[in-house]
Scaffold this active site. Sequence first.
Site, PDB file in Angstrom:
ATOM      1  N   GLU A  35      -6.510  -7.937  10.826  1.00  0.00           N
ATOM      2  CA  GLU A  35      -5.851  -6.697  10.433  1.00  0.00           C
ATOM      3  C   GLU A  35      -4.605  -6.441  11.284  1.00  0.00           C
ATOM      4  O   GLU A  35      -3.591  -5.942  10.777  1.00  0.00           O
ATOM      5  CB  GLU A  35      -6.821  -5.517  10.525  1.00  0.00           C
ATOM      6  N   TYR A 118      -5.746   3.138   9.088  1.00  0.00           N
ATOM      7  CA  TYR A 118      -6.036   1.996   8.232  1.00  0.00           C
ATOM      8  C   TYR A 118      -6.928   0.974   8.937  1.00  0.00           C
ATOM      9  O   TYR A 118      -7.986   0.601   8.427  1.00  0.00           O
ATOM     10  CB  TYR A 118      -4.754   1.301   7.760  1.00  0.00           C
ATOM     11  N   ASP A 136      -3.973   0.986   2.261  1.00  0.00           N
ATOM     12  CA  ASP A 136      -2.753   0.341   2.725  1.00  0.00           C
ATOM     13  C   ASP A 136      -1.655   0.559   1.685  1.00  0.00           C
ATOM     14  O   ASP A 136      -1.837   1.318   0.716  1.00  0.00           O
ATOM     15  CB  ASP A 136      -2.995  -1.147   3.014  1.00  0.00           C
ATOM     16  N   CYS A 190      -0.497  -5.440  -9.482  1.00  0.00           N
ATOM     17  CA  CYS A 190       0.268  -4.183  -9.540  1.00  0.00           C
ATOM     18  C   CYS A 190       1.317  -4.174  -8.427  1.00  0.00           C
ATOM     19  O   CYS A 190       1.337  -3.308  -7.560  1.00  0.00           O
ATOM     20  CB  CYS A 190      -0.684  -2.996  -9.403  1.00  0.00           C
ATOM     21  N   CYS A 197       1.100  -5.982 -15.920  1.00  0.00           N
ATOM     22  CA  CYS A 197       0.198  -5.063 -16.616  1.00  0.00           C
ATOM     23  C   CYS A 197      -0.662  -5.760 -17.670  1.00  0.00           C
ATOM     24  O   CYS A 197      -1.767  -5.308 -17.982  1.00  0.00           O
ATOM     25  CB  CYS A 197       0.992  -3.925 -17.247  1.00  0.00           C
ATOM     26  N   CYS A 200      -3.876  -6.667 -16.027  1.00  0.00           N
ATOM     27  CA  CYS A 200      -4.458  -5.668 -15.124  1.00  0.00           C
ATOM     28  C   CYS A 200      -5.787  -5.150 -15.689  1.00  0.00           C
ATOM     29  O   CYS A 200      -5.855  -4.720 -16.848  1.00  0.00           O
ATOM     30  CB  CYS A 200      -3.500  -4.504 -14.939  1.00  0.00           C
ATOM     31  N   CYS A 206      -4.518   3.405 -16.861  1.00  0.00           N
ATOM     32  CA  CYS A 206      -3.399   3.688 -15.958  1.00  0.00           C
ATOM     33  C   CYS A 206      -2.497   4.791 -16.515  1.00  0.00           C
ATOM     34  O   CYS A 206      -1.893   4.643 -17.588  1.00  0.00           O
ATOM     35  CB  CYS A 206      -2.592   2.413 -15.735  1.00  0.00           C
TER      36      CYS A 206
END
Length: 286
Positions: A35, A118, A136, A190, A197, A200, A206
């Site tokens: 991370e 985060y 994030d 995305c 899309c 997706c 959406c």
Amino acid sequence: MPDLATPLIAWYRENARDLPWRRPGFSPWGTLVSEFMLQQTPVNRVIPHLEAWLERWPRPADLADEPPAEAVRQWANLGYPRRALWLHRAATEIRDRHDGEVPRDVDALLALTGIGDYTSRAVAVFAYGDRHPVVDTNTRRVLARAIDGAAQPGPPSKGDLAAMAAILPEDDAEAAVVNAATMELGAVVCTARTPRCAICPIARLCAWRLADYPDTGDARRTQAKYEGSDRQARGAVMKALRDASPLPLADVIAEWPDTRQRDRAIDSLIADGLAEAADGMLRLPG
């Protein structure tokens, strides 16, 4: 609120990338290191550095027992080398406060150097399986489009955690998958400039797509050009020190075309604790 969790879980289980920190048995320390490295750095650049880091320092105490200079040197060209210094301090705190084990509690994680909202929640969720919202940049973009109908997210805020929490299932394991899936969706489908899309899993839900992709503006900060910047000068100084520390101050990137920028870079690295100057020499922190 549409049910985003169900299609996200199904999609992730079929399409998630095989990344080291997602594999069974990956340690909490490995998760914490990953991370730190992934902040503002692409995945493909992080993986070899992560593997080398964990081979050298498989536990926090292994890193803490070495001088900070070694962490900065091992960081190599990952960029933003203060992260290496913070990670060394966090490892020392884990060794001294937590018997060498990465804590599970979010507040205990937040108390470590270099860890914010985060990273603390990412470790608690992805290393320990606890239920927390993890947010994030990719997550924020998915939520902005799917729920708010915005082309891009606004500035980060505490409300981001509440927005993510609202779509999490009650089950801890499923909540962890939804956290990971939302980030993964933002990273590979995305995306900021060219969202895909057609593939997706939440396209039919959406709000941005259903509104025919309105241009709602973009409040994201644009990063300054790297070429010729102070960041580039700092990076050149750090490379010189990693290659041969200590160095006479006069010899540190002596060929740099802008002497004042060179001196400014050196001064800023000293102020950040990434370099030390004494007796006309510049060295990595001891």
